[in-house]
Write a protein that holds these residues in place. Structure first.
Motif: not given
Length: 130
Positions: A45-46, A48-51, A77
């Motif tokens: 998730p990081h 992928t969602f710009g986090i 990733q």
């Protein structure tokens, strides 16, 4: 959450039976990590969602596999199979299907329970760098 997991004070066994793609660092706080053949680790998730992966995942994975590999793992990733994680020293044992995985986890738990409580908790304190 990570502080709470680290403060349990008794041996913790993680039995990973499938994808650990969100907060995989939680499993890595265990004293013993078992994984099924179908398990894999990834930080999906990081990025992928710009986090920024700065919620503890970076610290735990760095401790588990070292600075370089942790950066590579997070930036790319990368998906680590259970067998690859074992080769990197993250997983202690890779086992066939869930029944055998849980059977092995229970066997280890019973073995750990035969160790006197004070010895268990002191060993946990002595082996976990906080």
């Amino acid at each position: 959450m990570l502080q709470n997991l680290a403060a349990i004070g008794v041996p913790v066994i993680a039995a990973i039976n499938g994808p650990a793609t969100v907060h995989s660092e939680y499993a890595l706080t265990a004293d013993v990590i078992l994984a099924s053949e179908s398990a894999y680790f990834q930080d999906f998730p990081h990025l992928t969602f710009g986090i920024v992966p700065g919620d503890g995942i970076q610290t735990v994975w760095t401790r588990a596999i070292g600075d370089y590999w942790a950066r590579y793992f997070l930036y790319t990733q990368q998906s680590l199979s259970a067998q690859e994680a074992k080769q990197l020293g993250v997983v202690a044992e890779v086992l066939p299907p869930v029944v055998l995985l849980m059977e092995r986890a229970r066997t280890l738990a019973e073995q750990f329970l035969r160790i006197p409580q004070l010895t268990r908790s002191t060993t946990d304190q002595a082996t976990f760098i906080k």
